[in-house]
Design a protein around this motif. Structure first.
Motif, PDB file in Angstrom:
ATOM      1  N   ARG A 430      -6.868  -2.947  14.062  1.00 26.70           N
ATOM      2  CA  ARG A 430      -6.148  -4.004  13.358  1.00 26.70           C
ATOM      3  C   ARG A 430      -7.009  -5.231  13.079  1.00 26.70           C
ATOM      4  NH1 ARG A 430      -2.517  -0.965  15.898  1.00 26.70           N
ATOM      5  NH2 ARG A 430      -0.413  -0.767  15.101  1.00 26.70           N
ATOM      6  N   THR A 431      -8.197  -5.009  12.566  1.00 27.66           N
ATOM      7  CA  THR A 431      -9.040  -6.124  12.171  1.00 27.66           C
ATOM      8  C   THR A 431      -8.538  -6.710  10.854  1.00 27.66           C
ATOM      9  OG1 THR A 431     -10.536  -4.567  11.062  1.00 27.66           O
ATOM     10  CG2 THR A 431     -11.083  -5.215  13.312  1.00 27.66           C
ATOM     11  N   SER A 432      -8.783  -8.005  10.662  1.00 32.28           N
ATOM     12  CA  SER A 432      -8.346  -8.662   9.441  1.00 32.28           C
ATOM     13  C   SER A 432      -9.516  -8.817   8.484  1.00 32.28           C
ATOM     14  CB  SER A 432      -7.748 -10.038   9.760  1.00 32.28           C
ATOM     15  OG  SER A 432      -8.721 -10.854  10.380  1.00 32.28           O
ATOM     16  N   ASN A 433      -9.214  -9.104   7.218  1.00 32.96           N
ATOM     17  CA  ASN A 433     -10.256  -9.338   6.229  1.00 32.96           C
ATOM     18  C   ASN A 433      -9.672 -10.232   5.134  1.00 32.96           C
ATOM     19  OD1 ASN A 433      -9.415  -7.558   3.772  1.00 32.96           O
ATOM     20  ND2 ASN A 433      -9.193  -6.214   5.555  1.00 32.96           N
ATOM     21  N   PRO A 434     -10.520 -10.921   4.375  1.00 28.93           N
ATOM     22  CA  PRO A 434      -9.989 -11.895   3.414  1.00 28.93           C
ATOM     23  C   PRO A 434      -9.324 -11.282   2.192  1.00 28.93           C
ATOM     24  CG  PRO A 434     -12.380 -11.801   3.278  1.00 28.93           C
ATOM     25  CD  PRO A 434     -11.987 -10.977   4.454  1.00 28.93           C
ATOM     26  N   TYR A 435      -9.586 -10.004   1.903  1.00 30.13           N
ATOM     27  CA  TYR A 435      -8.999  -9.365   0.724  1.00 30.13           C
ATOM     28  C   TYR A 435      -8.353  -8.036   1.139  1.00 30.13           C
ATOM     29  CZ  TYR A 435     -11.563 -12.824  -1.989  1.00 30.13           C
ATOM     30  OH  TYR A 435     -12.031 -13.998  -2.507  1.00 30.13           O
ATOM     31  N   SER A 436      -7.266  -8.128   1.883  1.00 31.80           N
ATOM     32  CA  SER A 436      -6.640  -6.917   2.426  1.00 31.80           C
ATOM     33  C   SER A 436      -6.115  -6.005   1.333  1.00 31.80           C
ATOM     34  CB  SER A 436      -5.513  -7.303   3.380  1.00 31.80           C
ATOM     35  OG  SER A 436      -4.537  -8.087   2.715  1.00 31.80           O
ATOM     36  N   SER A 437      -5.725  -6.545   0.170  1.00 32.65           N
ATOM     37  CA  SER A 437      -5.213  -5.695  -0.899  1.00 32.65           C
ATOM     38  C   SER A 437      -6.309  -4.785  -1.461  1.00 32.65           C
ATOM     39  CB  SER A 437      -4.630  -6.541  -2.033  1.00 32.65           C
ATOM     40  OG  SER A 437      -5.641  -7.311  -2.660  1.00 32.65           O
ATOM     41  N   TRP A 438      -7.550  -5.198  -1.333  1.00 29.76           N
ATOM     42  CA  TRP A 438      -8.671  -4.399  -1.813  1.00 29.76           C
ATOM     43  C   TRP A 438      -9.243  -3.525  -0.705  1.00 29.76           C
ATOM     44  CZ3 TRP A 438     -10.591  -2.543  -6.043  1.00 29.76           C
ATOM     45  CH2 TRP A 438     -11.918  -2.137  -6.128  1.00 29.76           C
ATOM     46  N   MET A 439      -9.337  -4.102   0.484  1.00 31.20           N
ATOM     47  CA  MET A 439      -9.939  -3.385   1.606  1.00 31.20           C
ATOM     48  C   MET A 439      -9.027  -2.287   2.132  1.00 31.20           C
ATOM     49  SD  MET A 439     -12.697  -3.277   3.341  1.00 31.20           S
ATOM     50  CE  MET A 439     -13.363  -2.650   4.869  1.00 31.20           C
ATOM     51  N   ARG A 440      -7.707  -2.485   1.959  1.00 28.05           N
ATOM     52  CA  ARG A 440      -6.692  -1.652   2.601  1.00 28.05           C
ATOM     53  C   ARG A 440      -6.800  -1.813   4.117  1.00 28.05           C
ATOM     54  NH1 ARG A 440      -5.438   4.006  -0.209  1.00 28.05           N
ATOM     55  NH2 ARG A 440      -3.377   3.271   0.384  1.00 28.05           N
ATOM     56  N   GLY A 441      -5.911  -1.190   4.867  1.00 33.19           N
ATOM     57  CA  GLY A 441      -5.933  -1.436   6.302  1.00 33.19           C
ATOM     58  C   GLY A 441      -5.102  -0.462   7.085  1.00 33.19           C
ATOM     59  N   THR A 442      -4.946  -0.780   8.390  1.00 36.38           N
ATOM     60  CA  THR A 442      -4.273   0.135   9.301  1.00 36.38           C
ATOM     61  C   THR A 442      -2.800   0.315   8.949  1.00 36.38           C
ATOM     62  OG1 THR A 442      -3.838  -1.706  10.801  1.00 36.38           O
ATOM     63  CG2 THR A 442      -5.813  -0.428  11.204  1.00 36.38           C
ATOM     64  N   GLY A 443      -2.191  -0.697   8.316  1.00 36.37           N
ATOM     65  CA  GLY A 443      -0.781  -0.548   7.970  1.00 36.37           C
ATOM     66  C   GLY A 443      -0.520   0.558   6.982  1.00 36.37           C
ATOM     67  N   ASP A 444      -1.550   0.996   6.257  1.00 34.36           N
ATOM     68  CA  ASP A 444      -1.333   1.980   5.207  1.00 34.36           C
ATOM     69  C   ASP A 444      -0.902   3.333   5.756  1.00 34.36           C
ATOM     70  OD1 ASP A 444      -2.125  -0.088   3.672  1.00 34.36           O
ATOM     71  OD2 ASP A 444      -3.872   0.877   2.793  1.00 34.36           O
ATOM     72  N   TYR A 445      -1.446   3.720   6.911  1.00 34.52           N
ATOM     73  CA  TYR A 445      -1.031   5.023   7.441  1.00 34.52           C
ATOM     74  C   TYR A 445       0.346   4.943   8.102  1.00 34.52           C
ATOM     75  CZ  TYR A 445      -3.377   3.316  11.747  1.00 34.52           C
ATOM     76  OH  TYR A 445      -3.802   2.578  12.827  1.00 34.52           O
ATOM     77  N   TYR A 446       0.924   3.765   8.173  1.00 34.43           N
ATOM     78  CA  TYR A 446       2.333   3.608   8.522  1.00 34.43           C
ATOM     79  C   TYR A 446       3.192   3.625   7.250  1.00 34.43           C
ATOM     80  CZ  TYR A 446       1.117   1.800  13.239  1.00 34.43           C
ATOM     81  OH  TYR A 446       0.647   1.636  14.514  1.00 34.43           O
ATOM     82  N   ARG A 447       3.015   2.558   6.423  1.00 36.89           N
ATOM     83  CA  ARG A 447       3.990   2.284   5.377  1.00 36.89           C
ATOM     84  C   ARG A 447       3.760   3.101   4.105  1.00 36.89           C
ATOM     85  NH1 ARG A 447       8.272   0.425   7.622  1.00 36.89           N
ATOM     86  NH2 ARG A 447       8.963  -0.346   5.606  1.00 36.89           N
ATOM     87  N   GLU A 448       2.510   3.325   3.719  1.00 37.37           N
ATOM     88  CA  GLU A 448       2.310   4.198   2.560  1.00 37.37           C
ATOM     89  C   GLU A 448       2.658   5.630   2.934  1.00 37.37           C
ATOM     90  OE1 GLU A 448      -1.095   5.717  -0.585  1.00 37.37           O
ATOM     91  OE2 GLU A 448      -1.323   3.748   0.358  1.00 37.37           O
ATOM     92  N   ALA A 449       2.310   6.035   4.162  1.00 37.74           N
ATOM     93  CA  ALA A 449       2.658   7.380   4.600  1.00 37.74           C
ATOM     94  C   ALA A 449       4.178   7.564   4.658  1.00 37.74           C
ATOM     95  CB  ALA A 449       2.031   7.676   5.960  1.00 37.74           C
ATOM     96  N   LEU A 450       4.919   6.499   4.986  1.00 29.84           N
ATOM     97  CA  LEU A 450       6.386   6.570   4.938  1.00 29.84           C
ATOM     98  C   LEU A 450       6.856   7.008   3.554  1.00 29.84           C
ATOM     99  CD1 LEU A 450       8.948   3.938   6.201  1.00 29.84           C
ATOM    100  CD2 LEU A 450       8.974   4.620   3.813  1.00 29.84           C
ATOM    101  N   LEU A 451       6.234   6.464   2.504  1.00 27.30           N
ATOM    102  CA  LEU A 451       6.621   6.828   1.142  1.00 27.30           C
ATOM    103  C   LEU A 451       6.308   8.295   0.849  1.00 27.30           C
ATOM    104  CD1 LEU A 451       5.358   3.611  -0.681  1.00 27.30           C
ATOM    105  CD2 LEU A 451       7.740   4.222  -0.187  1.00 27.30           C
ATOM    106  N   ILE A 452       5.222   8.817   1.438  1.00 26.71           N
ATOM    107  CA  ILE A 452       4.901  10.235   1.275  1.00 26.71           C
ATOM    108  C   ILE A 452       5.987  11.095   1.919  1.00 26.71           C
ATOM    109  CG2 ILE A 452       3.283  12.057   1.943  1.00 26.71           C
ATOM    110  CD1 ILE A 452       1.030  10.027   1.652  1.00 26.71           C
ATOM    111  N   TRP A 453       6.452  10.680   3.110  1.00 27.03           N
ATOM    112  CA  TRP A 453       7.474  11.487   3.781  1.00 27.03           C
ATOM    113  C   TRP A 453       8.834  11.363   3.100  1.00 27.03           C
ATOM    114  CZ3 TRP A 453       5.718  15.319   6.145  1.00 27.03           C
ATOM    115  CH2 TRP A 453       4.500  15.254   6.823  1.00 27.03           C
ATOM    116  N   LEU A 454       9.122  10.224   2.487  1.00 24.86           N
ATOM    117  CA  LEU A 454      10.319  10.110   1.657  1.00 24.86           C
ATOM    118  C   LEU A 454      10.206  11.046   0.458  1.00 24.86           C
ATOM    119  CD1 LEU A 454      12.989   8.771   0.793  1.00 24.86           C
ATOM    120  CD2 LEU A 454      11.621   6.976  -0.299  1.00 24.86           C
ATOM    121  N   ASP A 455       9.028  11.111  -0.123  1.00 21.79           N
ATOM    122  CA  ASP A 455       8.753  12.028  -1.232  1.00 21.79           C
ATOM    123  C   ASP A 455       9.033  13.467  -0.798  1.00 21.79           C
ATOM    124  OD1 ASP A 455       7.841  13.064  -3.623  1.00 21.79           O
ATOM    125  OD2 ASP A 455       5.831  12.203  -3.485  1.00 21.79           O
TER     126      ASP A 455
END
Length: 663
Positions: A430-455
């Motif tokens: 859970r490191t931070s960075n100044p441009y998280s929208s570009w870098m992506r991060g640890t939250g993606d395998y939670y919340r984007e993956a949620l959308l995959i499982w809804l799919d």
């Protein structure tokens, strides 16, 4: 009586994953060159033996483990371990790869005062020069046991590591305050733990208490794996409440163990307890079997202890706001935390990615399947939050809308696939960075993956006319063997096979396409929304419930000007490729004025609204250090907040997913 982890089959799997540390001596293809008269040779440490790899053998004897957690003012945890030994080399390890962290996060930097004694004399130790989590000891002849004393210097604030001790409570995570012998699997090392707490305190823990007298709690001997997986919450203000409709307050029941900064924050209402009982019931109906012999929610209602949400097999660590029970629903993140961690008992603990099953806590884990471990858990956590009544269907729709909008506007997928966000986590938790929208991060395998499982869920429901769903996958893949809690490893192919058993489809391609997609044409996985009967829209006027759930709405200009405004008027979260970014605005800028009026979030909202449908620019005066800039935004589409809108004439499959199960 303590139930030991059935580990015979597991031992073979774990041992095969082990690797032996390199011996600390020169092993290169060429010997070091002789020093010239002008050079002085470096002083090299004496050669150390290799760190033993874990085997299926059990460690002989029981390690007596005593913790003193009474020094809450200085925030020091004191430890004494009495370890049976035989003469010769011994390596003690400090846990490095901690359960649920998915990375090397063991805070060895906070261990101090390490002193070893045996046979009435002090014994020297030497830290490994390659692996600083290992301590080498040479046990003298005639010594059959050693004592190891040290302190865990817990932190006064959460700037680096989270606070775990306050004058009112303690969160003891055993793995942060112990050493264990190398060469053995975690299930093969037996500890006899105890803890001394301040007088009058009580505690919750998923261990069997043998006695609790004058603040000293002594627990039944257990293996290291179970000990590390059984943290303790203790405090001056404590309440234990049964929430298990199936077992009541009896053996093997589910309990809430609540500690709080103040006694007034300990009192959930009857209605709230009914929702937690529904959570247990709905989870039983989803999975069909319990992967535990007991379960303890450890809940801290606190503003003083550091925040946490961490899964364990028979318990979970959860911190919530002090007014969690008295101001219900104020924080949807807190409401959904307990269901998420509860689901982990099935997904992540009993059923676990095979590359997360390691022999001990110093063998590296891998994260290739975190999109299942965390992503599907996130999905079921939201679903069960609604099914139990902890939140309404409408509440969950608001959170799904936020989630969908975030990923629909995330530029980082242009270069980085979701799978890499899983693998990247080993670099730092859970490191931070100044441009998280570009870098992506640890939250993606939670919340984007949620959308995959809804799919996936809506695809199954559509293809089978509602006769099958992802619920069937959950029961078939995570259920079975009621009460058994031996972990089982799974692979990508196992997930695909289990999905095909529910509904035949090219699931491998379905998943890999969504996990590996990157490039300018890559899109967020939003097909599940349309199949679920909804589409993502944007509005400039929020309802009271939307404002409650989207708690940062007043400072959110992500989908208009491309940034968030902090409470101190700093521009944060600047979206890569957004309007602020394209205006050469980076981190560090402060908003001073809006259209020549002293700045505030309210003034900025008013200006964006006033510019809608006009030709007038939005003029911002910005400051960064001693520099000032005036920037005109030629933006006229108003405020934009995400919302899910029903697609007329389509089945409300998402509504069906969120509805409680009757059996």
């Amino acid at each position: 009586m303590t139930r030991r982890l059935p580990a015979a089959a597991l031992a073979l799997l774990l041992t095969s994953a082990a690797s032996t540390a390199l011996a600390q001596q020169w092993t290169g293809p060429q010997a070091p060159a002789a020093p010239s008269p002008q050079n002085t040779p470096l002083a090299l440490p004496r050669a150390l033996p290799p760190i033993p790899a874990p085997t299926a053998e059990a460690y002989p004897g029981v390690i007596r483990y005593e913790v003193d957690a009474t020094d809450v003012e200085k925030k020091i945890v004191r430890v004494r371990q009495t370890i049976p030994v035989t003469p010769g080399p011994l390596v003690l390890l400090y846990p490095k790869f901690l359960p649920g962290n998915h990375a090397a996060t063991g805070p060895i930097q906070l261990v101090s005062g390490v002193t070893v004694q045996g046979g009435g004399a002090r014994i020297d130790w030497l830290r490994d020069t390659i692996d600083p989590y290992a301590f080498h000891i040479e046990v003298p002849q005639g010594v059959s046991e050693i004592t190891v004393d040290f302190q865990w210097l817990t932190q006064p604030d959460s700037s680096t590591w989270r606070v775990v001790m306050t004058p009112e409570m303690v969160n003891l995570q055993w793995e942060k305050a112990l050493l264990y012998p190398a060469g053995y699997r975690s299930t093969g090392i037996t500890f006899a733990p105890s803890i001394r707490l301040p007088q009058g305190w009580k505690y919750g823990v998923a261990l069997d208490t043998q006695s609790f007298v004058d603040g000293l709690a002594t627990f039944a001997p257990t293996d290291l794996y179970t000990l590390i997986d059984s943290p303790l919450f203790g405090g001056a203000n404590f309440q234990r409440i049964a929430i298990d409709p199936r077992r009541g307050n009896g053996e093997g029941a589910v309990h809430l163990n609540i500690v709080a900064d103040a006694a007034k924050d300990l009192a959930p209402t009857t209605e709230q307890l009914g929702w937690f009982e529904n959570l247990v019931t709905q989870t039983d109906r989803l999975f069909g079997a319990r992967p535990y012999d007991r379960y303890d929610f450890l809940v801290a209602a606190t503003s003083k202890m550091g925040g946490i949400g961490l899964e364990h097999h028979r318990s979970s660590e959860n911190s919530v706001p002090t007014d969690f029970f008295t101001n219900w629903g104020k924080s949807m993140g807190a409401v959904g935390l307990l269901p998420h961690e509860f689901v982990h008992a099935w997904n992540g603990k009993r059923q676990r990615p095979v590359d997360e099953l390691t022999a001990n806590h110093n063998i590296p884990t891998q994260n290739t399947l975190l999109w299942v471990y965390e992503g599907q858990t996130e999905y079921w956590g939201d679903v069960l939050t609604a099914r139990s009544g902890l939140a309404s269907k409408e509440d969950i729709l608001v959170t799904v809308a936020e989630n969908a909008a975030f990923y629909d506007n995330q530029p980082g997928r242009e270069w980085r696939p979701l799978q890499d966000a899983n693998n990247h986590n080993l670099l730092g938790y859970r490191t931070s960075n100044p441009y998280s929208s570009w870098m992506r991060g640890t939250g993606d395998y939670y919340r984007e993956a949620l959308l995959i499982w809804l799919d996936a869920d809506t695809l199954i429901r559509e293809a089978t006319g509602g006769k099958k769903s992802l619920d069937d996958f959950a029961k078939g893949f995570f259920g079975g063997d009621d009460g058994s809690w031996a972990p089982r490893g799974y692979t990508f192919d196992d997930v695909v096979a289990a999905l095909n058993a529910v509904h035949p489809h090219d699931w491998a391609t379905f998943l890999r396409t969504r996990l590996d997609a990157s490039g300018p044409d890559a899109r967020a996985p939003l097909d599940g929304l349309a199949r679920g009967g909804y589409r993502l829209t944007y509005t400039d006027t929020l309802t009271a419930d939307e404002k409650r759930i989207q708690s940062g709405w007043a400072n959110d200009f992500q989908y208009s000007l491309g940034f968030t405004l902090s409470s101190s008027n700093k521009l944060t979260g600047i979206r890569w490729g957004g309007r602020a970014f394209d205006a050469d605005i980076g981190p560090g800028w402060e908003l001073v004025a809006v259209n020549d009026i002293a700045a505030s979030a309210e003034k900025l909202r008013d200006a964006v609204t006033a510019a809608k449908g006009t030709d007038a620019p939005i003029r911002l005066l910005l400051k960064n250090g001693d520099r000032y800039r005036t920037v005109d935004f030629d933006y006229h589409d108003g405020l934009r907040y995400p919302r899910l809108e029903r697609i007329p004439g389509t089945p409300d499959r998402l509504g069906d997913i969120l509805s409680p199960r009757r059996r």
